[in-house]
Design a protein around this motif. Structure first.
Motif, PDB file in Angstrom:
ATOM      1  N   UNK B  75      13.344 -16.185  33.489  1.00  0.00           N
ATOM      2  CA  UNK B  75      14.661 -16.171  32.869  1.00  0.00           C
ATOM      3  C   UNK B  75      14.946 -17.546  32.274  1.00  0.00           C
ATOM      4  N   UNK B  76      15.940 -17.588  31.369  1.00  0.00           N
ATOM      5  CA  UNK B  76      16.393 -18.855  30.800  1.00  0.00           C
ATOM      6  C   UNK B  76      17.835 -19.087  31.246  1.00  0.00           C
ATOM      7  N   UNK B  77      18.067 -20.246  31.891  1.00  0.00           N
ATOM      8  CA  UNK B  77      19.417 -20.602  32.338  1.00  0.00           C
ATOM      9  C   UNK B  77      19.976 -21.681  31.423  1.00  0.00           C
ATOM     10  N   UNK B  78      21.264 -21.579  31.128  1.00  0.00           N
ATOM     11  CA  UNK B  78      21.898 -22.572  30.254  1.00  0.00           C
ATOM     12  C   UNK B  78      23.265 -22.947  30.797  1.00  0.00           C
ATOM     13  N   UNK B  79      23.721 -24.162  30.479  1.00  0.00           N
ATOM     14  CA  UNK B  79      25.060 -24.589  30.878  1.00  0.00           C
ATOM     15  C   UNK B  79      26.075 -23.887  29.998  1.00  0.00           C
ATOM     16  N   UNK B  80      26.961 -23.135  30.639  1.00  0.00           N
ATOM     17  CA  UNK B  80      27.979 -22.434  29.863  1.00  0.00           C
ATOM     18  C   UNK B  80      29.246 -23.289  29.735  1.00  0.00           C
ATOM     19  N   UNK B  81      29.476 -24.178  30.671  1.00  0.00           N
ATOM     20  CA  UNK B  81      30.648 -25.033  30.648  1.00  0.00           C
ATOM     21  C   UNK B  81      30.840 -25.665  32.010  1.00  0.00           C
ATOM     22  N   UNK B  82      31.815 -26.536  32.205  1.00  0.00           N
ATOM     23  CA  UNK B  82      32.664 -27.064  31.146  1.00  0.00           C
ATOM     24  C   UNK B  82      31.945 -28.134  30.344  1.00  0.00           C
ATOM     25  N   UNK B  83      32.372 -28.296  29.098  1.00  0.00           N
ATOM     26  CA  UNK B  83      31.771 -29.292  28.227  1.00  0.00           C
ATOM     27  C   UNK B  83      32.310 -29.138  26.830  1.00  0.00           C
ATOM     28  N   UNK B  84      31.698 -29.832  25.894  1.00  0.00           N
ATOM     29  CA  UNK B  84      32.128 -29.759  24.504  1.00  0.00           C
ATOM     30  C   UNK B  84      31.587 -28.481  23.876  1.00  0.00           C
ATOM     31  N   UNK B  85      32.475 -27.719  23.246  1.00  0.00           N
ATOM     32  CA  UNK B  85      32.065 -26.406  22.742  1.00  0.00           C
ATOM     33  C   UNK B  85      30.891 -26.483  21.772  1.00  0.00           C
ATOM     34  N   UNK B  86      30.937 -27.409  20.824  1.00  0.00           N
ATOM     35  CA  UNK B  86      29.857 -27.524  19.841  1.00  0.00           C
ATOM     36  C   UNK B  86      28.526 -27.819  20.501  1.00  0.00           C
ATOM     37  N   UNK B  87      28.557 -28.695  21.501  1.00  0.00           N
ATOM     38  CA  UNK B  87      27.329 -29.064  22.202  1.00  0.00           C
ATOM     39  C   UNK B  87      26.813 -27.905  23.049  1.00  0.00           C
ATOM     40  N   UNK B  88      27.734 -27.229  23.743  1.00  0.00           N
ATOM     41  CA  UNK B  88      27.346 -26.101  24.596  1.00  0.00           C
ATOM     42  C   UNK B  88      26.749 -24.971  23.768  1.00  0.00           C
ATOM     43  N   UNK B  89      27.293 -24.808  22.565  1.00  0.00           N
ATOM     44  CA  UNK B  89      26.856 -23.723  21.693  1.00  0.00           C
ATOM     45  C   UNK B  89      25.378 -23.875  21.337  1.00  0.00           C
ATOM     46  N   UNK B  90      24.932 -25.112  21.167  1.00  0.00           N
ATOM     47  CA  UNK B  90      23.527 -25.345  20.822  1.00  0.00           C
ATOM     48  C   UNK B  90      22.621 -24.855  21.951  1.00  0.00           C
ATOM     49  N   UNK B  91      22.943 -25.268  23.175  1.00  0.00           N
ATOM     50  CA  UNK B  91      22.120 -24.872  24.320  1.00  0.00           C
ATOM     51  C   UNK B  91      22.175 -23.382  24.576  1.00  0.00           C
ATOM     52  N   UNK B  92      23.383 -22.793  24.511  1.00  0.00           N
ATOM     53  CA  UNK B  92      23.513 -21.370  24.821  1.00  0.00           C
ATOM     54  C   UNK B  92      22.863 -20.517  23.727  1.00  0.00           C
ATOM     55  N   UNK B  93      23.019 -20.908  22.468  1.00  0.00           N
ATOM     56  CA  UNK B  93      22.413 -20.128  21.376  1.00  0.00           C
ATOM     57  C   UNK B  93      20.894 -20.189  21.461  1.00  0.00           C
ATOM     58  N   UNK B  94      20.389 -21.382  21.753  1.00  0.00           N
ATOM     59  CA  UNK B  94      18.936 -21.519  21.856  1.00  0.00           C
ATOM     60  C   UNK B  94      18.412 -20.692  23.024  1.00  0.00           C
ATOM     61  N   UNK B  95      19.108 -20.743  24.153  1.00  0.00           N
ATOM     62  CA  UNK B  95      18.697 -19.974  25.343  1.00  0.00           C
ATOM     63  C   UNK B  95      18.679 -18.479  25.028  1.00  0.00           C
ATOM     64  N   UNK B  96      19.713 -18.016  24.354  1.00  0.00           N
ATOM     65  CA  UNK B  96      19.792 -16.593  24.010  1.00  0.00           C
ATOM     66  C   UNK B  96      18.644 -16.190  23.093  1.00  0.00           C
ATOM     67  N   UNK B  97      18.389 -17.020  22.080  1.00  0.00           N
ATOM     68  CA  UNK B  97      17.321 -16.712  21.128  1.00  0.00           C
ATOM     69  C   UNK B  97      15.960 -16.667  21.795  1.00  0.00           C
TER      70      UNK B  97
END
Lengths: 138, 339
Positions: B75-97
């Protein structure tokens, strides 16, 4: 016409906070000027209380932005650009998504990113006096 | 069958990726440190945003350093929050892809929970002692000062937190007042070694319950120096070590007094610290001494797992995988501080 408050002790703060809270419309960008220790975060905390924020309002210096909810479900963003070295970093984390979200934003250290500040802002000045009192103007 | 988790962390400043297999760390790569070496000095210009630039090489380096193939990931785990939305989006989008391409589940991770679970990361060559439940964890970093009651790996409750500045922030801002460069916390720790911690006394907050407040300390430090500098412009230079030692002692006393109170009230003797400030040598020393007196068993994670890193995201992903707690593809990042 600006409002000016002479804050001698913390007990003088709620009145100034209530006045500012009444001035704020949803979606406003409220910027706070003042040196370190002037009481910017303390004042935001007090204003947020007037706006019925249910979360703990604390310093966003490290996180850069804190998100709070109010009793009636509104979102408030609380920024601190203290750690930001240049405006590129603000673009990098996507400040527009917050500023233009329609939610009220409080912004500490706006002078670090002056070029991205919208024209219609609510400006708050906090001046620390030599006798440790504060003059708050907005 | 082994459980192999890729963790991706992009909540704040540094992008990081790590691989953990059955709770044992295989790799932990943080952008800007190891990437340039492992990637032959070439980081591809993929986009303008800092995390977008580093997420691909960082993940690639973590997979390679772990000596595994992507097909071995569970599985791929990613930080969902809390944090900066723009920064979190990079990690979560990459994890999803990546997860979709590999046809494996994704796991969302709370950054604060991950800081605590960093205590459970095992090394390949030796067994790391871990606290027994329930235990108390003092989470101290630039952005957090919390006492967390940890009932199990995935059941935690914040019983005390700062109502204004975090402990790390108090270090950094007081350092700034003394004219030290940012971040000044580690410098205060260093200068404090040669100072007299009883030379100066600064105001300590009176707070109900287990909550913290550091804003008043910052302000009283500011007033104190302003008044001394009027009498003697060289006051800071002449007293730097003593100032640092006294300030550090004050912050540590504030942190540990509440922890001691919580441990006594809840009758808990398993105590841990986590977060970036747990690297502070003064805090480690005083906590170790206090542990002997209070008969505590103290757990302190290695420094590499105390700052923001993906190893802690991967270990959290590992426990959530076992519990069957997976994310959905429509899950969005959050910046609100909850645990």
């Amino acid at each position: 016409m600006n409002d000016t408050f002479h804050i001698k002790t913390l007990h003088d703060l709620p009145l100034a906070a209530a006045k500012l809270a009444a001035k704020i419309n949803q979606g406003d960008i409220v910027v706070l000027y003042g040196t370190m220790g002037a009481g910017k975060t303390t004042f935001v905390k007090e204003v947020c209380q007037c706006m019925n924020v249910v979360d703990t309002v604390n310093s966003p210096s490290y996180a850069i932005v804190n998100e709070y909810s109010t009793k009636n479900g509104q979102t408030i963003y609380h920024f601190d650009f203290y750690r930001i070295k240049n405006v590129i970093e603000a673009f990098d984390f996507g400040y527009e998504d917050y500023f233009y979200s329609g939610n009220t934003c409080f912004v500490e250290w706006p002078e670090r990113v002056a070029e991205i500040m919208p024209d219609d802002i609510v400006a708050v000045n906090i001046q620390l006096q030599n006798d440790n009192t504060r003059i708050i103007t907005f | 069958m082994s459980i192999t988790i890729l963790g991706i962390e992009s909540s704040c400043d540094d992008t990081s990726a790590a691989v953990i297999r059955d709770g044992v760390i295989l790799s932990n790569v943080v952008a800007g440190q190891d990437v340039h070496i492992t990637y032959g000095g070439v980081v591809p210009e993929l986009a303008s945003r800092a995390h977008q630039q580093s997420v691909v090489p960082v993940v690639d380096a973590a997979i390679k350093a772990a000596g595994i193939d992507c097909s071995e990931l569970s599985a791929v785990a990613f930080t969902r929050g809390p944090g900066l939305l723009g920064s979190l989006l990079v990690g979560s989008s990459f994890a999803k892809g990546l997860a979709r391409a590999l046809d494996i589940p994704i796991i969302d991770v709370n950054h604060l929970q991950a800081h605590v679970l960093a205590l459970f990361i095992q090394q390949p060559d030796k067994k790391t002692d871990t606290p027994r439940f329930p235990f108390l964890c003092l989470l101290v970093s630039g952005g957090n000062s919390q006492i967390i009651l940890v009932k199990s790996e995935l059941d935690m409750e914040v019983i005390g937190q700062t109502i204004d500045d975090a402990a790390g922030e108090a270090f950094d801002k007081c350092a700034k007042i003394m004219g030290l460069p940012y971040p000044g916390g580690p410098l205060i720790d260093k200068y404090a070694l040669d100072g007299d911690a009883t030379k100066f006394e600064f105001a300590k907050p009176r707070m109900e319950g287990y909550n913290y407040s550091f804003s008043g300390l910052k302000t009283s430090f500011l007033y104190f120096l302003r008044d001394r500098l009027i009498e003697n412009p060289d006051f800071i230079q002449q007293n730097l070590a003593d100032l640092c030692a006294s300030l550090q002692k004050t912050i540590i006393d504030i942190l540990l007094n509440k922890l001691k109170k919580a441990a006594k009230d809840l009758n808990i003797n398993q105590i841990a610290i986590a977060g970036g400030v747990s690297a502070n040598s003064g805090l480690r020393n005083v906590l170790t001494q206090m542990a002997v007196k209070q008969r505590w068993e103290v757990f302190i994670p290695p420094v590499a797992y105390t700052t923001d890193n993906a190893a802690m995201v991967a270990i959290t992903g590992y426990y959530r995988f076992i519990a069957g707690q997976f994310a959905t593809y429509d899950m969005t990042p959050f910046s609100r501080t909850v645990i």
